[in-house]
Design a protein around this motif. Structure first.
Motif, PDB file in Angstrom:
ATOM      1  N   TRP A 158      65.598 130.625 -71.024  1.00  0.00           N
ATOM      2  CA  TRP A 158      65.030 131.624 -71.920  1.00  0.00           C
ATOM      3  C   TRP A 158      66.187 132.840 -72.320  1.00  0.00           C
ATOM      4  N   ILE A 159      67.045 133.142 -71.298  1.00  0.00           N
ATOM      5  CA  ILE A 159      67.873 133.973 -71.337  1.00  0.00           C
ATOM      6  C   ILE A 159      68.890 133.647 -72.480  1.00  0.00           C
TER       7      ILE A 159
ATOM      8  N   VAL B   4      68.091 132.483 -75.521  1.00  0.00           N
ATOM      9  CA  VAL B   4      67.227 132.827 -76.850  1.00  0.00           C
ATOM     10  C   VAL B   4      67.415 134.160 -77.320  1.00  0.00           C
ATOM     11  N   PHE B   5      68.092 134.895 -76.597  1.00  0.00           N
ATOM     12  CA  PHE B   5      68.000 136.426 -77.150  1.00  0.00           C
ATOM     13  C   PHE B   5      68.881 136.717 -78.238  1.00  0.00           C
TER      14      PHE B   5
ATOM     15  N   PHE C  85      66.966 145.742 -81.641  1.00  0.00           N
ATOM     16  CA  PHE C  85      67.627 146.415 -80.588  1.00  0.00           C
ATOM     17  C   PHE C  85      67.086 146.042 -79.061  1.00  0.00           C
ATOM     18  N   PHE C  86      65.808 145.738 -79.272  1.00  0.00           N
ATOM     19  CA  PHE C  86      65.128 145.166 -77.909  1.00  0.00           C
ATOM     20  C   PHE C  86      65.975 143.804 -77.628  1.00  0.00           C
TER      21      PHE C  86
ATOM     22  N   VAL D 246      69.746 144.036 -76.699  1.00  0.00           N
ATOM     23  CA  VAL D 246      70.144 144.647 -75.428  1.00  0.00           C
ATOM     24  C   VAL D 246      69.763 143.609 -74.468  1.00  0.00           C
ATOM     25  N   ILE D 247      68.758 142.869 -74.494  1.00  0.00           N
ATOM     26  CA  ILE D 247      68.491 142.011 -73.475  1.00  0.00           C
ATOM     27  C   ILE D 247      69.760 140.736 -73.297  1.00  0.00           C
TER      28      ILE D 247
ATOM     29  N   TRP E  52      72.619 142.419 -71.758  1.00  0.00           N
ATOM     30  CA  TRP E  52      72.493 142.339 -70.377  1.00  0.00           C
ATOM     31  C   TRP E  52      72.759 141.065 -69.788  1.00  0.00           C
ATOM     32  N   GLY E  53      72.014 140.007 -70.321  1.00  0.00           N
ATOM     33  CA  GLY E  53      72.450 138.550 -70.081  1.00  0.00           C
ATOM     34  C   GLY E  53      73.818 138.103 -70.021  1.00  0.00           C
TER      35      GLY E  53
END
Lengths: 235, 67
Positions: free
Chosen positions: A45-46, A48-49, A96-97, A100-101, A104-105
């Protein structure tokens, strides 16, 4: 007896279009540009951002184009206008949500590994340029909210010494920045970022990266080191 | 002219989230942040943790047999 060799083909004339085409096809062959397979570690899942951020950006650009064509009276006073106004706002919030994830990833994966520094830098720059793009949007709303934000934020710009060139109280300047200059920079950076991801591939997890390095020893142009020196640490 | 259904849904949402006031703030020593910002940041952290922890759905294609 005289042997006549066949006439050699004339050398192809070099041109800048040919050079660009050869470089582009070399860097992005079709199977790499539009890949239909990804490594197994991408099944997380990380990963897909990034594409979620892209989807939010597309909705943001599309709704922004409609708002630009219709104008403030439409986006404040009509039902459809309010809908597009909200669509534009919430696509930015989601952009932005997700971004930012994604950041981070990639930070915790050290995504600049394996020659991916330019991928990391274009992504970070796209994030940084997105911030003034959003700010200029908040002050372009043409309502009390935008007046409040512009009068508060101008002090920050003045304290940084750029208020004379980036005047938040100047609606025309802010609107031009918001609908043309800054989105163009963001779009160019995002396109460059995606192309670099396609060129270098998605960064592998640490363990997968180590394994692939073990399987494929680095090819060096220098002469192979002698057997006795292989185990010795390099200076 | 507002649609009756829309007015009903607006009243329903207003019953859950009353936004007709200033945002509340969390103030603890040096830390000061509005509740909306704090909720968004906490949600991002939760989504980040879930993205790492939750398994990704696999395709149902049978794996190719290795020779």
């Amino acid at each position: 007896m005289t042997i006549i060799s066949p006439k050699p083909a004339p050398p192809r004339r070099r041109s800048w279009t040919l050079a660009v085409r050869e470089r582009a096809v070399g860097a992005w062959p079709p199977e790499k540009l539009l890949a239909d397979e990804q490594p197994s570690y991408v099944s997380s899942w990380i990963y897909v951002f990034g594409v979620l951020s892209l989807a939010a950006l597309l909705v943001c650009i599309g709704s922004g184009l409609v708002l630009t064509l219709k104008g403030p009276a439409w986006w404040h006073d009509t039902g459809v206008g309010l809908f597009f106004n909200s669509l534009h706002l919430w696509s930015v919030e989601l952009f932005f949500f997700f971004l930012v994830i994604h950041l981070w990833g990639k930070f915790w994966m050290a995504a600049w590994r394996g020659g991916r520094v330019r991928t990391w830098v274009t992504g970070a720059l796209a994030f940084l340029v997105s911030i003034p793009t959003a700010l200029t949007g908040y002050v372009s709303q043409q309502n009390f909210d935008s007046q409040w934000i512009s009068t508060q934020a101008k002090d920050a710009m003045n304290s940084a010494g750029i208020g004379a060139f980036f005047n938040l109280m100047n609606f025309g300047q802010m609107y031009s920045y918001h609908i043309l200059v800054l989105p163009a920079v963001v779009i160019v950076l995002v396109i460059g970022h995606v192309l670099l991801v396609r060129k270098h591939g998605v960064v592998p997890p640490f363990e997968a990266g180590k394994k692939s390095q073990r399987r494929r020893p680095r090819q060096s142009r220098s002469k192979p080191r002698p057997e006795s020196a292989r185990d010795a640490p390099r200076a | 002219m507002s649609h009756p259904g829309r007015a009903r849904s607006v009243r329903f949402m207003a019953a859950i989230f009353n936004l007709n006031h200033h945002a509340g703030y969390v103030h603890w020593h040096f830390f000061q942040m509005s509740w909306p910002n704090l909720i968004v940041i906490i949600t991002m952290l939760v989504v980040f943790a879930l993205a790492i922890a939750l398994p990704f759905p696999r395709s149902h294609q049978p794996a190719e047999e290795q020779p």
